[in-house]
Design a protein around this motif. Sequence first.
Motif, PDB file in Angstrom:
ATOM      1  N   HIS A 116      -0.648 120.585  17.883  1.00  0.00           N
ATOM      2  CA  HIS A 116      -1.262 120.750  19.190  1.00  0.00           C
ATOM      3  C   HIS A 116      -0.233 121.046  20.281  1.00  0.00           C
ATOM      4  O   HIS A 116      -0.585 121.544  21.338  1.00  0.00           O
ATOM      5  CB  HIS A 116      -2.069 119.506  19.564  1.00  0.00           C
ATOM      6  CG  HIS A 116      -3.123 119.170  18.552  1.00  0.00           C
ATOM      7  ND1 HIS A 116      -4.227 119.952  18.346  1.00  0.00           N
ATOM      8  CD2 HIS A 116      -3.223 118.146  17.668  1.00  0.00           C
ATOM      9  CE1 HIS A 116      -4.974 119.418  17.390  1.00  0.00           C
ATOM     10  NE2 HIS A 116      -4.385 118.332  16.962  1.00  0.00           N
ATOM     11  N   TRP A 117       1.022 120.717  20.049  1.00  0.00           N
ATOM     12  CA  TRP A 117       2.063 120.971  21.031  1.00  0.00           C
ATOM     13  C   TRP A 117       2.709 122.324  20.751  1.00  0.00           C
ATOM     14  O   TRP A 117       3.162 122.591  19.649  1.00  0.00           O
ATOM     15  CB  TRP A 117       3.125 119.873  20.996  1.00  0.00           C
ATOM     16  CG  TRP A 117       2.650 118.565  21.554  1.00  0.00           C
ATOM     17  CD1 TRP A 117       2.233 117.481  20.853  1.00  0.00           C
ATOM     18  CD2 TRP A 117       2.537 118.217  22.935  1.00  0.00           C
ATOM     19  NE1 TRP A 117       1.868 116.468  21.710  1.00  0.00           N
ATOM     20  CE2 TRP A 117       2.046 116.893  22.997  1.00  0.00           C
ATOM     21  CE3 TRP A 117       2.807 118.893  24.127  1.00  0.00           C
ATOM     22  CZ2 TRP A 117       1.817 116.239  24.196  1.00  0.00           C
ATOM     23  CZ3 TRP A 117       2.579 118.238  25.323  1.00  0.00           C
ATOM     24  CH2 TRP A 117       2.091 116.934  25.355  1.00  0.00           C
ATOM     25  N   ARG A 118       2.758 123.169  21.778  1.00  0.00           N
ATOM     26  CA  ARG A 118       3.331 124.509  21.642  1.00  0.00           C
ATOM     27  C   ARG A 118       4.643 124.581  22.414  1.00  0.00           C
ATOM     28  O   ARG A 118       4.737 124.124  23.552  1.00  0.00           O
ATOM     29  CB  ARG A 118       2.360 125.554  22.198  1.00  0.00           C
ATOM     30  CG  ARG A 118       2.868 126.990  22.099  1.00  0.00           C
ATOM     31  CD  ARG A 118       1.891 127.941  22.759  1.00  0.00           C
ATOM     32  NE  ARG A 118       1.856 127.756  24.206  1.00  0.00           N
ATOM     33  CZ  ARG A 118       2.673 128.376  25.062  1.00  0.00           C
ATOM     34  NH1 ARG A 118       3.596 129.211  24.606  1.00  0.00           N
ATOM     35  NH2 ARG A 118       2.565 128.169  26.361  1.00  0.00           N
ATOM     36  N   LEU A 119       5.652 125.149  21.774  1.00  0.00           N
ATOM     37  CA  LEU A 119       6.932 125.333  22.442  1.00  0.00           C
ATOM     38  C   LEU A 119       6.771 126.377  23.539  1.00  0.00           C
ATOM     39  O   LEU A 119       6.439 127.529  23.275  1.00  0.00           O
ATOM     40  CB  LEU A 119       7.992 125.782  21.438  1.00  0.00           C
ATOM     41  CG  LEU A 119       9.390 126.042  22.009  1.00  0.00           C
ATOM     42  CD1 LEU A 119       9.984 124.767  22.584  1.00  0.00           C
ATOM     43  CD2 LEU A 119      10.307 126.615  20.931  1.00  0.00           C
ATOM     44  N   ALA A 120       7.000 125.962  24.782  1.00  0.00           N
ATOM     45  CA  ALA A 120       6.807 126.860  25.920  1.00  0.00           C
ATOM     46  C   ALA A 120       8.121 127.418  26.455  1.00  0.00           C
ATOM     47  O   ALA A 120       8.157 128.537  26.985  1.00  0.00           O
ATOM     48  CB  ALA A 120       6.069 126.127  27.045  1.00  0.00           C
ATOM     49  N   TYR A 121       9.194 126.648  26.316  1.00  0.00           N
ATOM     50  CA  TYR A 121      10.472 127.097  26.885  1.00  0.00           C
ATOM     51  C   TYR A 121      11.597 126.293  26.245  1.00  0.00           C
ATOM     52  O   TYR A 121      11.441 125.107  25.945  1.00  0.00           O
ATOM     53  CB  TYR A 121      10.474 126.881  28.402  1.00  0.00           C
ATOM     54  CG  TYR A 121      11.788 127.215  29.072  1.00  0.00           C
ATOM     55  CD1 TYR A 121      12.115 128.530  29.389  1.00  0.00           C
ATOM     56  CD2 TYR A 121      12.706 126.212  29.379  1.00  0.00           C
ATOM     57  CE1 TYR A 121      13.326 128.832  29.997  1.00  0.00           C
ATOM     58  CE2 TYR A 121      13.914 126.513  29.989  1.00  0.00           C
ATOM     59  CZ  TYR A 121      14.213 127.825  30.294  1.00  0.00           C
ATOM     60  OH  TYR A 121      15.410 128.121  30.891  1.00  0.00           O
TER      61      TYR A 121
END
Length: 252
Positions: A116-121
Amino acid sequence: MGLGVSIFILVVVHNAAFFLSLLSLSALVTAFLLWNSLNSTKNRALLRYLHSFPDSDLRLARDGQLVKLTGVVLCGSVSLESSYEKASRCIYTSTVLYEYRELGLMPIDANRTGFHWRLAYTERFSTDFYLTDTKSGMRALVKAGPDCKVIPLIVESRLVNTTQKCSTLSTHLRKWLRDRNLSAGAHLLRLEEGYVKEGSYLSVIGMLQRSNDTVTIVQPRELISTGCLWKKLLLPIDIDGLILGTPERLAQ
Protein backbone atom coordinates in the motif's frame (compact mmCIF):
# COMPACT_ATOMS: atom_id res chain seq x y z
CA MET A 1 1.02 -21.14 -15.63
CA GLY A 2 2.24 -24.23 -13.75
CA LEU A 3 -1.36 -25.15 -12.90
CA GLY A 4 -2.42 -24.78 -16.53
CA VAL A 5 0.41 -27.02 -17.73
CA SER A 6 -0.44 -29.59 -15.06
CA ILE A 7 -4.11 -29.69 -16.10
CA PHE A 8 -3.08 -30.02 -19.75
CA ILE A 9 -0.84 -32.98 -18.90
CA LEU A 10 -3.61 -34.58 -16.83
CA VAL A 11 -6.00 -34.34 -19.78
CA VAL A 12 -3.45 -35.68 -22.28
CA VAL A 13 -1.65 -38.31 -20.19
CA HIS A 14 -4.51 -39.31 -17.87
CA ASN A 15 -2.08 -39.89 -15.01
CA ALA A 16 -3.26 -38.43 -11.71
CA ALA A 17 -0.05 -39.28 -9.82
CA PHE A 18 2.07 -37.51 -12.41
CA PHE A 19 -0.33 -34.57 -12.33
CA LEU A 20 -0.04 -34.23 -8.53
CA SER A 21 3.75 -34.52 -8.67
CA LEU A 22 4.00 -31.81 -11.30
CA LEU A 23 1.57 -29.61 -9.39
CA SER A 24 3.63 -29.99 -6.19
CA LEU A 25 6.84 -29.19 -8.07
CA SER A 26 5.25 -26.07 -9.57
CA ALA A 27 4.15 -24.93 -6.12
CA LEU A 28 7.65 -25.44 -4.71
CA VAL A 29 9.29 -23.52 -7.55
CA THR A 30 6.80 -20.67 -7.18
CA ALA A 31 7.38 -20.51 -3.42
CA PHE A 32 11.16 -20.54 -3.97
CA LEU A 33 10.98 -17.63 -6.42
CA LEU A 34 8.64 -15.65 -4.16
CA TRP A 35 10.98 -16.23 -1.21
CA ASN A 36 13.94 -14.87 -3.16
CA SER A 37 11.91 -11.91 -4.41
CA LEU A 38 10.87 -11.03 -0.86
CA ASN A 39 14.41 -11.34 0.48
CA SER A 40 15.88 -9.25 -2.33
CA THR A 41 13.81 -6.26 -1.19
CA LYS A 42 15.33 -6.61 2.31
CA ASN A 43 18.90 -7.22 1.09
CA ARG A 44 19.14 -10.39 3.19
CA ALA A 45 21.40 -12.25 0.76
CA LEU A 46 23.68 -9.23 0.53
CA LEU A 47 23.77 -8.75 4.29
CA ARG A 48 24.63 -12.39 4.94
CA TYR A 49 27.37 -12.28 2.34
CA LEU A 50 28.87 -9.14 3.87
CA HIS A 51 28.65 -10.53 7.39
CA SER A 52 30.60 -13.61 6.30
CA PHE A 53 33.28 -11.53 4.55
CA PRO A 54 36.28 -11.36 6.95
CA ASP A 55 37.89 -8.07 7.91
CA SER A 56 41.11 -7.53 5.96
CA ASP A 57 44.52 -6.57 7.32
CA LEU A 58 45.72 -3.49 5.45
CA ARG A 59 49.32 -4.27 6.37
CA LEU A 60 49.17 -7.51 4.36
CA ALA A 61 46.58 -6.74 1.67
CA ARG A 62 47.85 -6.48 -1.91
CA ASP A 63 47.17 -3.77 -4.46
CA GLY A 64 44.00 -4.61 -6.41
CA GLN A 65 42.68 -6.96 -3.70
CA LEU A 66 39.04 -6.92 -2.60
CA VAL A 67 39.06 -5.89 1.05
CA LYS A 68 36.67 -5.23 3.90
CA LEU A 69 37.58 -2.54 6.42
CA THR A 70 35.77 -1.55 9.59
CA GLY A 71 36.62 1.59 11.49
CA VAL A 72 35.88 5.17 12.43
CA VAL A 73 34.78 7.63 9.76
CA LEU A 74 36.42 11.03 9.23
CA CYS A 75 35.13 13.60 6.75
CA GLY A 76 37.32 14.62 3.85
CA SER A 77 37.39 18.02 2.16
CA VAL A 78 33.63 17.84 1.51
CA SER A 79 30.99 16.86 4.07
CA LEU A 80 27.24 16.41 3.67
CA GLU A 81 24.14 17.55 5.52
CA SER A 82 20.95 15.48 5.67
CA SER A 83 18.09 17.26 3.94
CA TYR A 84 15.35 16.91 6.58
CA GLU A 85 17.01 16.62 10.00
CA LYS A 86 19.91 18.85 8.92
CA ALA A 87 22.47 16.49 10.47
CA SER A 88 25.90 17.93 9.64
CA ARG A 89 29.36 16.43 9.04
CA CYS A 90 28.03 13.36 7.22
CA ILE A 91 29.70 11.21 4.58
CA TYR A 92 26.43 9.60 3.46
CA THR A 93 22.82 10.78 3.59
CA SER A 94 19.54 9.36 2.33
CA THR A 95 15.97 10.63 2.57
CA VAL A 96 13.02 8.58 1.35
CA LEU A 97 9.36 9.57 1.09
CA TYR A 98 6.48 7.09 0.80
CA GLU A 99 2.86 7.89 0.03
CA TYR A 100 -0.08 5.70 1.02
CA ARG A 101 -2.31 4.62 -1.84
CA GLU A 102 -5.74 3.08 -1.28
CA LEU A 103 -6.39 -0.09 -3.29
CA GLY A 104 -9.92 -0.31 -4.70
CA LEU A 105 -12.60 -0.57 -2.02
CA MET A 106 -10.16 -1.57 0.70
CA PRO A 107 -10.40 0.81 3.68
CA ILE A 108 -7.38 2.93 4.50
CA ASP A 109 -5.22 1.54 7.28
CA ALA A 110 -1.95 3.41 7.72
CA ASN A 111 -0.61 0.64 9.95
CA ARG A 112 -0.45 -1.75 7.02
CA THR A 113 2.93 -2.32 5.43
CA GLY A 114 4.10 -3.45 2.03
CA PHE A 115 2.09 -3.00 -1.12
CA HIS A 116 0.00 0.00 0.00
CA TRP A 117 2.98 2.33 0.43
CA ARG A 118 4.38 3.77 -2.81
CA LEU A 119 7.84 5.24 -3.12
CA ALA A 120 7.25 8.89 -4.03
CA TYR A 121 10.71 10.42 -3.73
CA THR A 122 14.24 9.44 -2.79
CA GLU A 123 17.60 11.16 -2.59
CA ARG A 124 20.94 9.60 -1.68
CA PHE A 125 24.35 11.26 -1.57
CA SER A 126 27.83 10.15 -0.60
CA THR A 127 31.25 11.76 -0.65
CA ASP A 128 34.92 10.82 -0.27
CA PHE A 129 35.97 10.19 3.32
CA TYR A 130 38.68 8.69 5.49
CA LEU A 131 38.35 5.52 7.52
CA THR A 132 40.71 4.51 10.32
CA ASP A 133 40.90 0.72 10.21
CA THR A 134 40.46 -0.82 13.67
CA LYS A 135 42.45 -3.94 12.78
CA SER A 136 45.64 -2.30 11.51
CA GLY A 137 45.29 1.26 12.81
CA MET A 138 45.97 2.57 9.29
CA ARG A 139 43.94 5.31 7.65
CA ALA A 140 42.49 4.79 4.17
CA LEU A 141 40.86 7.21 1.77
CA VAL A 142 37.51 5.83 0.59
CA LYS A 143 36.46 7.14 -2.81
CA ALA A 144 32.67 7.28 -2.47
CA GLY A 145 32.03 10.55 -4.29
CA PRO A 146 29.65 11.30 -7.18
CA ASP A 147 31.64 9.25 -9.72
CA CYS A 148 31.36 6.09 -7.61
CA LYS A 149 28.52 3.58 -7.43
CA VAL A 150 27.66 3.08 -3.77
CA ILE A 151 25.57 0.25 -2.32
CA PRO A 152 24.39 1.53 1.07
CA LEU A 153 23.23 -0.79 3.83
CA ILE A 154 22.32 2.03 6.17
CA VAL A 155 19.21 1.89 8.34
CA GLU A 156 16.78 4.74 7.68
CA SER A 157 14.81 6.00 10.67
CA ARG A 158 11.16 6.97 10.38
CA LEU A 159 10.88 10.69 11.11
CA VAL A 160 7.37 11.50 9.89
CA ASN A 161 4.28 9.29 9.76
CA THR A 162 1.05 11.22 9.17
CA THR A 163 -2.41 9.85 10.00
CA GLN A 164 -5.96 10.40 8.78
CA LYS A 165 -6.50 12.79 11.68
CA CYS A 166 -3.70 15.03 10.43
CA SER A 167 -5.49 17.95 8.74
CA THR A 168 -2.32 19.92 8.02
CA LEU A 169 1.39 19.20 7.73
CA SER A 170 4.08 20.88 9.79
CA THR A 171 5.70 24.02 8.41
CA HIS A 172 9.09 22.31 8.11
CA LEU A 173 7.61 19.34 6.24
CA ARG A 174 5.60 21.55 3.87
CA LYS A 175 8.71 23.56 3.03
CA TRP A 176 10.72 20.38 2.45
CA LEU A 177 8.04 19.06 0.10
CA ARG A 178 7.66 22.32 -1.82
CA ASP A 179 11.42 22.66 -2.29
CA ARG A 180 11.24 19.35 -4.17
CA ASN A 181 8.06 20.14 -6.11
CA LEU A 182 6.06 17.58 -4.14
CA SER A 183 2.48 17.88 -2.94
CA ALA A 184 2.33 19.73 0.39
CA GLY A 185 -1.35 18.99 1.02
CA ALA A 186 -2.45 16.88 3.97
CA HIS A 187 -2.25 13.19 3.04
CA LEU A 188 -0.88 9.94 4.40
CA LEU A 189 2.87 9.86 4.02
CA ARG A 190 5.95 8.43 5.66
CA LEU A 191 9.38 10.05 5.61
CA GLU A 192 12.54 8.18 6.54
CA GLU A 193 16.11 9.40 6.74
CA GLY A 194 19.47 7.76 7.26
CA TYR A 195 23.01 9.10 7.45
CA VAL A 196 26.55 8.31 8.55
CA LYS A 197 28.14 11.06 10.62
CA GLU A 198 31.79 11.70 11.29
CA GLY A 199 32.93 9.55 14.21
CA SER A 200 30.58 6.68 13.34
CA TYR A 201 31.73 3.10 12.84
CA LEU A 202 31.38 1.87 9.27
CA SER A 203 32.26 -1.22 7.26
CA VAL A 204 33.43 -0.78 3.67
CA ILE A 205 34.02 -3.38 0.97
CA GLY A 206 35.95 -2.27 -2.10
CA MET A 207 39.17 -2.65 -4.03
CA LEU A 208 42.48 -1.63 -2.49
CA GLN A 209 44.80 0.74 -4.32
CA ARG A 210 48.31 1.54 -3.08
CA SER A 211 50.35 4.51 -4.26
CA ASN A 212 53.51 5.25 -2.29
CA ASP A 213 52.24 5.72 1.27
CA THR A 214 48.61 6.38 0.26
CA VAL A 215 45.98 3.68 0.77
CA THR A 216 42.75 4.14 -1.17
CA ILE A 217 39.57 2.07 -1.34
CA VAL A 218 37.70 2.35 -4.64
CA GLN A 219 34.78 0.71 -6.40
CA PRO A 220 35.70 -2.80 -7.65
CA ARG A 221 36.31 -2.97 -11.39
CA GLU A 222 34.25 -6.15 -11.79
CA LEU A 223 30.96 -7.46 -10.45
CA ILE A 224 31.04 -9.37 -7.17
CA SER A 225 28.76 -12.39 -6.79
CA THR A 226 27.40 -13.49 -3.43
CA GLY A 227 27.16 -17.09 -4.59
CA CYS A 228 24.26 -19.37 -3.70
CA LEU A 229 23.26 -19.40 -0.04
CA TRP A 230 21.63 -22.83 -0.03
CA LYS A 231 21.04 -22.95 3.72
CA LYS A 232 18.78 -19.92 3.34
CA LEU A 233 17.48 -20.97 -0.11
CA LEU A 234 18.80 -17.74 -1.64
CA LEU A 235 19.98 -17.37 -5.22
CA PRO A 236 23.22 -15.49 -6.01
CA ILE A 237 23.12 -11.77 -6.67
CA ASP A 238 25.66 -9.54 -8.40
CA ILE A 239 27.10 -6.55 -6.58
CA ASP A 240 28.21 -3.58 -8.65
CA GLY A 241 29.69 -0.85 -6.49
CA LEU A 242 31.37 0.15 -3.26
CA ILE A 243 29.55 -1.27 -0.23
CA LEU A 244 28.87 0.77 2.90
CA GLY A 245 27.24 -0.69 5.97
CA THR A 246 27.20 -0.20 9.71
CA PRO A 247 28.69 -3.17 11.63
CA GLU A 248 25.40 -3.65 13.51
CA ARG A 249 23.51 -3.81 10.22
CA LEU A 250 25.95 -6.31 8.71
CA ALA A 251 25.56 -8.59 11.70
CA GLN A 252 21.81 -9.03 11.17
